[in-house]
Write an enzyme that holds these catalytic residues in place. Structure first.
Site, mmCIF file in Angstrom:
data_model
loop_
_atom_site.group_PDB
_atom_site.id
_atom_site.type_symbol
_atom_site.label_atom_id
_atom_site.label_comp_id
_atom_site.label_asym_id
_atom_site.label_seq_id
_atom_site.Cartn_x
_atom_site.Cartn_y
_atom_site.Cartn_z
ATOM 1 N N GLY A 1 0.789 -1.195 -0.054
ATOM 2 C CA GLY A 1 -0.064 -0.003 -0.077
ATOM 3 C C GLY A 1 0.854 1.313 -0.122
ATOM 4 N N ASP B 1 -2.547 6.991 0.798
ATOM 5 C CA ASP B 1 -2.413 8.388 1.585
ATOM 6 C C ASP B 1 -1.753 8.192 2.988
ATOM 7 O OD1 ASP B 1 -3.114 11.193 1.665
ATOM 8 O OD2 ASP B 1 -4.391 10.369 3.248
ATOM 9 N N LEU B 2 -1.834 7.218 3.409
ATOM 10 C CA LEU B 2 -1.164 6.713 4.965
ATOM 11 C C LEU B 2 0.129 6.604 4.922
ATOM 12 C CD1 LEU B 2 -1.477 6.247 7.901
ATOM 13 C CD2 LEU B 2 -1.452 3.669 7.338
ATOM 14 N N ALA B 3 0.761 5.878 3.610
ATOM 15 C CA ALA B 3 2.171 5.877 3.273
ATOM 16 C C ALA B 3 2.801 7.431 3.172
ATOM 17 C CB ALA B 3 2.312 4.956 2.139
ATOM 18 N N LYS C 1 -5.750 -0.698 11.017
ATOM 19 C CA LYS C 1 -7.239 -1.180 11.279
ATOM 20 C C LYS C 1 -8.012 -0.824 10.069
ATOM 21 C CE LYS C 1 -8.913 3.471 12.630
ATOM 22 N NZ LYS C 1 -10.210 3.534 11.804
ATOM 23 N N HIS D 1 -2.903 3.670 15.895
ATOM 24 C CA HIS D 1 -1.784 4.678 15.909
ATOM 25 C C HIS D 1 -1.963 5.797 17.229
ATOM 26 C CE1 HIS D 1 -5.001 7.251 14.117
ATOM 27 N NE2 HIS D 1 -4.410 8.082 14.626
ATOM 28 N N ASP E 1 -15.648 3.038 13.722
ATOM 29 C CA ASP E 1 -14.442 3.581 13.085
ATOM 30 C C ASP E 1 -13.732 4.339 14.143
ATOM 31 O OD1 ASP E 1 -12.755 4.870 11.049
ATOM 32 O OD2 ASP E 1 -13.664 6.425 11.562
ATOM 33 N N HIS F 1 -9.501 3.395 18.978
ATOM 34 C CA HIS F 1 -8.926 4.223 19.550
ATOM 35 C C HIS F 1 -9.516 4.740 20.820
ATOM 36 C CE1 HIS F 1 -7.242 4.868 15.801
ATOM 37 N NE2 HIS F 1 -8.188 5.919 15.230
ATOM 38 N N LYS G 1 -17.881 13.511 13.903
ATOM 39 C CA LYS G 1 -17.381 14.493 12.708
ATOM 40 C C LYS G 1 -18.401 15.661 12.851
ATOM 41 C CE LYS G 1 -15.741 10.835 9.664
ATOM 42 N NZ LYS G 1 -14.247 11.067 10.115
#
EC number: 1.1.1.49
Length: 491
Positions: free
Chosen positions: A12, A16-18, A145, A175, A232, A237, A335
């Site tokens: 991956g 975007d995360l990378a 996750k 994270h 989510d 978290h 949100k």
């Protein structure tokens, strides 16, 4: 598994995360001299490109997402030189064989695999690694996750990985556990003599955990709808934070001892039913409003159709054990909130007997006696504040009390030290094989068991999301959830 892995394999890698987190974190570790000698990063994605083209993409990501004072052209050149790119599709044996060639001769020095992919690709990717001969006792695998969408599917994901790796090789990423302030909870509780004796039902009235986001869907339409705030944010978290707050003191600071105590707390969460969800939970969905002075649309407008997915959830949870019996834990996340903030509030009970007058009042003026409150802010600022009572200066014959704050700003206290990206800590621990800040299988399943009880209760009781205007702290019923107990949210 004590030597740090010399090879980091990222699936991956074009995601975007990378770009935002993983490559900047690896860059920072290299810059600080924390990566092993002869380190190799093998990046994998479905896009077809050569090493040089991908290195340019990584350099562009570093320029975009690192603070300006952190980017150094020479360090960046050294960093991208460590990276090789290999396109791989899950299920393509030939591509996995070519991937194995890139790592040939390095397996004995340790391989850390990072899956920044959808969970549906976890097991096929692990199978491809196995068939290519890349799984040895020196291989570790990390997974982002979500680990499933309920207890049953999480077991399927864990079984798929568990068939090829032993639990000591599996690193499930949350994270939030990499955040300095979350780790500071352990230091606060177990490194200071004044807190732990009071950390129980005798002295604590209630606990609040809030994770507020100002953003809406932000391009996550395909993932978020049908998942919602409970799965989510709460399942991972918030329940990880709760478990650190609620856990018993571990015998020592090691992965087994710490996670044993966390899972005991999670298993003590009182399951909800179709009856109790009606007064112990609130579902919400944002409608048009204003956030930060900007007009924003509602969830259904962003989605393009009506939906029963909740974008806000508030819960009143109980932990049924000796330490926490009768202490409510109030959780809320959503949100399109008024502010982006994550914080924990420990509300202590009032003094048992006030010498300053009944109920803390003395004469017509009153003393304003308030219970002590401990506020631990995780983001955007990082601080610990303890609100205590003190005498107001003056010559009045009747003592006038006033609430003051003992404020420890972690940013100010450690002004000379850079605040690190959470992933820096997690990647470093993955390379070293330290699982303390990663989530064990039984933790994941204990979390899902409790979340499933809420989802089943909502379904049976036909609980639908209540509307709330963007820029508010959820529906009015979320305020009632805590205020009918005589408390209020810390905003």
């Amino acid at each position: 598994m004590t030597e740090p892995s010399a090879t980091f394999l990222l699936f991956g890698a074009t995601g975007d995360l990378a770009r935002r987190m993983i490559f900047p974190s690896l860059y920072n570790l290299l810059s600080d001299g924390l990566l092993p000698d002869d380190f190799l990063i093998v990046a994998s994605g479905r896009s077809d490109m050569d090493d040089e083209a991908f290195r340019k993409e990584v350099d562009a990501a570093l320029r975009q997402f690192l603070p300006a004072d952190r980017y150094d052209g020479d360090v960046a050149a050294r960093f991208v030189a460590l990276i090789g790119y290999q396109p791989v599709d899950a299920g393509n044996a030939d591509q996995f064989a070519k991937l194995a060639e890139r790592i040939d001769g390095r397996l004995e020095r340790g391989l850390s695999v990072y899956l920044s992919t959808p969970p549906s690709l976890f097991a096929p990717t692990a199978q491809g690694l196995s068939e290519a001969g890349l799984i040895t006792p020196h291989t570790r695998i990390a997974m982002e996750k979500p680990i499933g969408k309920d207890l049953a599917s999480s077991k399927i994901v864990n079984d798929g990985i568990g068939a090829l790796f032993v639990e000591e090789q599996i690193f499930r990423v949350d994270h939030y556990l990499g955040k300095e302030t979350v780790q500071n909870l352990l230091a606060l509780r177990f490194g200071n003599v004044m807190f732990e004796p009071l950390w129980n039902t005798t002295a604590i009235d209630h606990v609040q955990i809030t994770v507020g986001e100002t953003v809406g869907l932000e391009g996550r339409v395909s993932y978020y709808d049908g998942v919602g705030a409970l799965r989510d944010m709460v399942q991972n978290h918030m329940l990880q934070i709760l478990s650190i707050i609620a856990m018993e003191p571990p015998a020592r600071m090691d992965p087994t001892a710490v996670r044993d105590e966390k899972v005991k707390a999670l298993r003590s969460l009182r399951p909800m039913t179709a009856e109790t969800v009606k007064h112990l939970s609130v579902r919400g969905q944002y409608t048009p409003g204003a956030v930060g002075g900007q007009i924003v649309t509602g969830y259904a407008d962003e989605l393009g159709q009506p939906s029963d997915t909740e974008t806000f959830v508030a819960l009143k949870a109980y932990i049924d054990n000796w330490r926490w019996q009768g202490v409510p834990f109030y959780l809320r996340t959503g949100k399109r909130m008024p502010a982006r903030q994550s914080e924990i509030v420990i509300q202590f009970k009032p003094v048992r007997h006030s010498i300053f007058g009944r109920d803390g009042q003395h004469g017509a003026g009153g003393t304003g006696l308030e219970p002590n409150t401990l506020v631990i802010r995780l983001q955007p600022e990082e601080y610990i504040r303890l609100q205590i009572m003190t005498k107001r200066p003056g010559l009045e014959r009747q003592v006038q009390l006033e609430e003051v704050t003992l404020d420890v700003s972690l940013t100010a206290a450690f002004a000379g030290q850079r605040r690190r990206i959470a992933y820096e800590r997690l990647i470093l621990d993955l390379l070293a094989g330290d699982q303390t800040l990663f989530v064990r299988r039984d933790e994941v399943e204990a979390q899902w068991a409790w979340i499933d009880s809420i989802i089943d209760g909502w379904r049976e009781a036909n609980v639908k999301p209540a509307a709330y205007s963007s820029g508010n702290w959820g529906p009015s019923s979320a305020i009632a959830l805590i205020e009918r107990d005589g408390a209020s949210w810390h905003d």
